[in-house]
Scaffold this motif. Structure first.
Motif, short mmCIF file in Angstrom:
data_model
loop_
_atom_site.label_atom_id
_atom_site.label_comp_id
_atom_site.label_asym_id
_atom_site.label_seq_id
_atom_site.Cartn_x
_atom_site.Cartn_y
_atom_site.Cartn_z
N GLU A 1 9.28 39.47 -4.99
CA GLU A 1 8.48 38.29 -5.33
C GLU A 1 7.09 38.33 -4.70
OE1 GLU A 1 9.95 36.56 -7.48
OE2 GLU A 1 12.02 37.21 -7.13
N ALA A 2 6.76 39.44 -4.01
CA ALA A 2 5.46 39.51 -3.34
C ALA A 2 4.33 39.57 -4.37
CB ALA A 2 5.41 40.74 -2.44
N LEU A 3 3.21 38.92 -4.04
CA LEU A 3 2.12 38.79 -5.01
C LEU A 3 0.79 39.24 -4.42
CD1 LEU A 3 2.92 35.16 -6.22
CD2 LEU A 3 3.26 37.25 -7.56
N VAL A 4 -0.08 39.75 -5.29
CA VAL A 4 -1.46 40.02 -4.87
C VAL A 4 -2.40 39.49 -5.94
CG1 VAL A 4 -1.16 42.06 -3.43
CG2 VAL A 4 -1.29 42.34 -5.89
N MET A 5 -3.63 39.24 -5.53
CA MET A 5 -4.66 38.85 -6.50
C MET A 5 -5.90 39.70 -6.26
SD MET A 5 -5.85 35.07 -7.56
CE MET A 5 -4.17 34.60 -7.72
N HIS A 6 -6.51 40.16 -7.35
CA HIS A 6 -7.71 40.98 -7.26
C HIS A 6 -8.86 40.31 -8.00
CE1 HIS A 6 -4.58 44.11 -6.62
NE2 HIS A 6 -5.49 44.64 -5.83
N ASP A 7 -10.08 40.61 -7.55
CA ASP A 7 -11.29 40.30 -8.30
C ASP A 7 -11.91 41.66 -8.61
OD1 ASP A 7 -13.58 39.35 -9.43
OD2 ASP A 7 -14.46 38.62 -7.54
N GLY A 8 -11.70 42.16 -9.82
CA GLY A 8 -12.08 43.54 -10.12
C GLY A 8 -11.23 44.47 -9.26
N ASP A 9 -11.90 45.31 -8.48
CA ASP A 9 -11.16 46.24 -7.61
C ASP A 9 -10.89 45.65 -6.23
OD1 ASP A 9 -11.14 48.14 -9.56
OD2 ASP A 9 -13.00 49.12 -8.89
N THR A 10 -11.41 44.47 -5.98
CA THR A 10 -11.31 43.90 -4.63
C THR A 10 -10.04 43.08 -4.47
OG1 THR A 10 -13.72 43.72 -4.66
CG2 THR A 10 -12.57 42.53 -2.91
N LEU A 11 -9.28 43.40 -3.43
CA LEU A 11 -8.11 42.58 -3.09
C LEU A 11 -8.60 41.27 -2.49
CD1 LEU A 11 -4.90 42.62 -2.55
CD2 LEU A 11 -5.58 43.18 -0.21
#
Ligand SMILES: CC(C)(COP(=O)(O)OP(=O)(O)OC[C@H]1O[C@@H](n2cnc3c(N)ncnc32)[C@H](O)[C@@H]1OP(=O)(O)O)[C@@H](O)C(=O)NCCC(=O)NCCS
Length: 144
Positions: free
Chosen positions: A36-46
């Motif tokens: 259930e772990a999540l990440v969010m990116h803006d383009g290539d940036t975490l």
């Protein structure tokens, strides 16, 4: 969350928190509890991550947020709120009755964040052992 994401989290986490905290990003939260772990990116940036998992104890299923972190340049833009929404939805679908997180008393940003999202808070003196007080946040989930 991919292994590359996890690696990046380990590299940025001390900077994002402004001090040493990398032990909290224990690999167990990726390898064993990472579904259930999540990440969010803006383009290539975490720009944000959430390490959380679903736990069942005494017949009660709970979504537990272990660690949430947002890139310092992206705070107060709703990224944390969005990650929590996705995690809550996943927990709801998995049959959780509630979601839970803990915080220490000095972490003002975290406290304000959870309260703004409508979570209930309880202060428990020995939650983490004798004289190790913690704030325990919970949020009941609505109908599945
Ligand atoms: C706490 C944290 C996750 C919040 O993430 P965020 O993306 O900035 O939060 P959001 O933009 O979704 O904020 C939602 C609401 O929470 C409240 N809030 C969030 N951060 C706040 C802060 N530092 N002070 C006061 N209120 C805050 C606000 O009401 C905000 O709504 P608004 O900006 O429209 O007023 C982020 O500041 C962070 O990564 N902090 C360092 C790591 C940490 O302490 N993590 C939590 C413990 S594991």
């Amino acid at each position: 969350m991919t292994k590359a994401d996890f690696d990046q989290i380990v590299e940025v986490i001390d900077h994002w928190w402004g001090g040493p905290i990398s032990t909290f990003a224990h690999p167990i939260f990726f390898y064993e509890l990472g579904e259930e772990a999540l990440v969010m990116h803006d383009g290539d940036t975490l720009i944000g991550f959430l390490l959380g998992f679903i736990s069942t104890q005494e017949g009660r299923t709970t979504g537990y947020v272990h660690l949430v972190g947002i890139h310092p340049d992206y705070r107060r833009q709703g990224v944390g709120r969005l990650l929590y929404r996705h995690f809550s939805d996943a927990c709801n679908k998995a049959g959780c009755a509630r979601i839970k997180a803990i915080s220490t008393l000095g972490n003002e940003g975290s406290i304000r964040f959870h309260l703004a999202l409508g979570w209930r808070v309880q202060e428990i003196d020995d939650y983490a052992g004798p004289n190790r007080r913690r704030l325990v946040f919970t949020c009941e989930l609505l109908r599945r």
